[in-house]
Design a protein around this motif. Structure first.
Motif, PDB file in Angstrom:
ATOM      1  N   LEU A   1       0.815  -1.214   0.000  1.00 17.68           N
ATOM      2  CA  LEU A   1       0.000   0.000   0.000  1.00 17.68           C
ATOM      3  C   LEU A   1       0.853   1.271   0.000  1.00 17.68           C
ATOM      4  CD1 LEU A   1      -2.768  -1.108   2.529  1.00 17.68           C
ATOM      5  CD2 LEU A   1      -2.768  -1.282   0.041  1.00 17.68           C
ATOM      6  N   PHE A   2       2.151   1.114  -0.169  1.00 13.44           N
ATOM      7  CA  PHE A   2       3.060   2.253  -0.264  1.00 13.44           C
ATOM      8  C   PHE A   2       3.819   2.198  -1.589  1.00 13.44           C
ATOM      9  CE2 PHE A   2       2.607   1.735   4.344  1.00 13.44           C
ATOM     10  CZ  PHE A   2       2.382   3.044   4.754  1.00 13.44           C
ATOM     11  N   ASN A   3       4.199   3.359  -2.071  1.00 16.25           N
ATOM     12  CA  ASN A   3       5.055   3.440  -3.256  1.00 16.25           C
ATOM     13  C   ASN A   3       6.448   2.937  -2.882  1.00 16.25           C
ATOM     14  OD1 ASN A   3       7.002   4.588  -5.185  1.00 16.25           O
ATOM     15  ND2 ASN A   3       5.224   5.657  -6.032  1.00 16.25           N
ATOM     16  N   PRO A   4       6.990   1.960  -3.586  1.00 20.62           N
ATOM     17  CA  PRO A   4       8.297   1.407  -3.181  1.00 20.62           C
ATOM     18  C   PRO A   4       9.445   2.398  -3.298  1.00 20.62           C
ATOM     19  CG  PRO A   4       7.608   0.508  -5.299  1.00 20.62           C
ATOM     20  CD  PRO A   4       6.448   1.275  -4.766  1.00 20.62           C
ATOM     21  N   GLU A   5       9.293   3.442  -4.103  1.00 20.01           N
ATOM     22  CA  GLU A   5      10.378   4.408  -4.290  1.00 20.01           C
ATOM     23  C   GLU A   5      10.315   5.527  -3.254  1.00 20.01           C
ATOM     24  OE1 GLU A   5      12.735   3.886  -6.357  1.00 20.01           O
ATOM     25  OE2 GLU A   5      11.811   2.123  -7.286  1.00 20.01           O
ATOM     26  N   THR A   6       9.137   6.103  -3.050  1.00 21.82           N
ATOM     27  CA  THR A   6       9.004   7.262  -2.164  1.00 21.82           C
ATOM     28  C   THR A   6       8.437   6.911  -0.787  1.00 21.82           C
ATOM     29  OG1 THR A   6       6.774   7.737  -2.985  1.00 21.82           O
ATOM     30  CG2 THR A   6       8.643   8.719  -4.173  1.00 21.82           C
ATOM     31  N   GLN A   7       7.895   5.690  -0.601  1.00 18.81           N
ATOM     32  CA  GLN A   7       7.243   5.276   0.643  1.00 18.81           C
ATOM     33  C   GLN A   7       6.022   6.126   0.950  1.00 18.81           C
ATOM     34  OE1 GLN A   7       8.139   2.438   1.993  1.00 18.81           O
ATOM     35  NE2 GLN A   7       9.857   2.293   0.558  1.00 18.81           N
TER      36      GLN A   7
END
Length: 204
Positions: A92-98
């Motif tokens: 549920l998070f963007n892997p690059e920006t968290q």
């Protein structure tokens, strides 16, 4: 016999005189012992009063304690289930920006607006590094402050328990495959006519 009675009387008199002399010489000690004896007496009668009511109330309070211990297991399981439901996991998070992705925002929005009020707590799964965890928590807090206009904000806590699930793309692929494999909602023509003719033959 008379000598024995006389000796006993003299001994009792001596003890009485000694006690009176001790009280006269040490009045503070005698005064201190009297309240202590009264306190012990009160404690004894209080315990008698307590035991009387305990015996009449049996099997309470032991029965209530046993019931509470039995229910405690189910309460723990319910709390763990809600914690798992309210956990924002890795997918549920963007892997690059968290930062929260769209699915993560929908999950957090459901928790803080639709869950029971006493269950509105968000748990954030820790990242690979402390910096990633901090970014995740900050992203969740910022999103909550946007959708909750005022008042006390729901708490955001970290957890080390990975919730069950997978990415949205995985579930989307499964759903599309299921939809494409659904047969047409029609009855076969041959089976319907055969059943009708068989029914008429039975009636004849």
């Amino acid at each position: 016999m008379r000598h024995w009675i006389l000796r006993r009387t003299l001994l009792a008199s001596s003890l009485g005189l000694a006690f009176a002399a001790g009280s006269a010489l040490f009045p503070a000690t005698a005064a201190a012992q009297q309240p202590q004896q009264q306190g012990q007496q009160l404690t004894f009668w209080q315990s008698v009063h307590r035991d009387f009511h305990r015996n009449n109330a049996w099997p309470e309070p032991f029965q209530s304690a046993d019931r509470a211990v039995t229910r405690e297991y189910f309460c723990i399981q319910v709390n763990n289930g809600w914690k798992m439901q309210n956990t924002v996991g890795t997918f549920l998070f963007n892997p690059e920006t968290q930062e929260l992705n769209r699915a993560g925002e929908l999950q957090v929005k459901w928790i803080v607006t639709q869950a029971p009020i006493h269950r509105r707590a968000v748990f954030v799964l820790v990242g690979d590094t402390p910096e990633d965890t901090q970014r995740r928590v900050l992203s969740v807090q910022n999103y909550i402050s946007r959708i909750v206009p005022g008042g006390q904000l729901p708490p955001v806590m970290i957890t080390y328990t990975q919730p069950e699930g997978a990415s949205g793309a995985y579930f989307d692929a499964i759903n599309n495959a299921m939809m494409q494999s659904i047969p047409a909602p029609r009855l076969p023509g041959g089976a319907g006519s055969g059943g009708a003719s068989g029914g008429s033959g039975t009636g004849n």
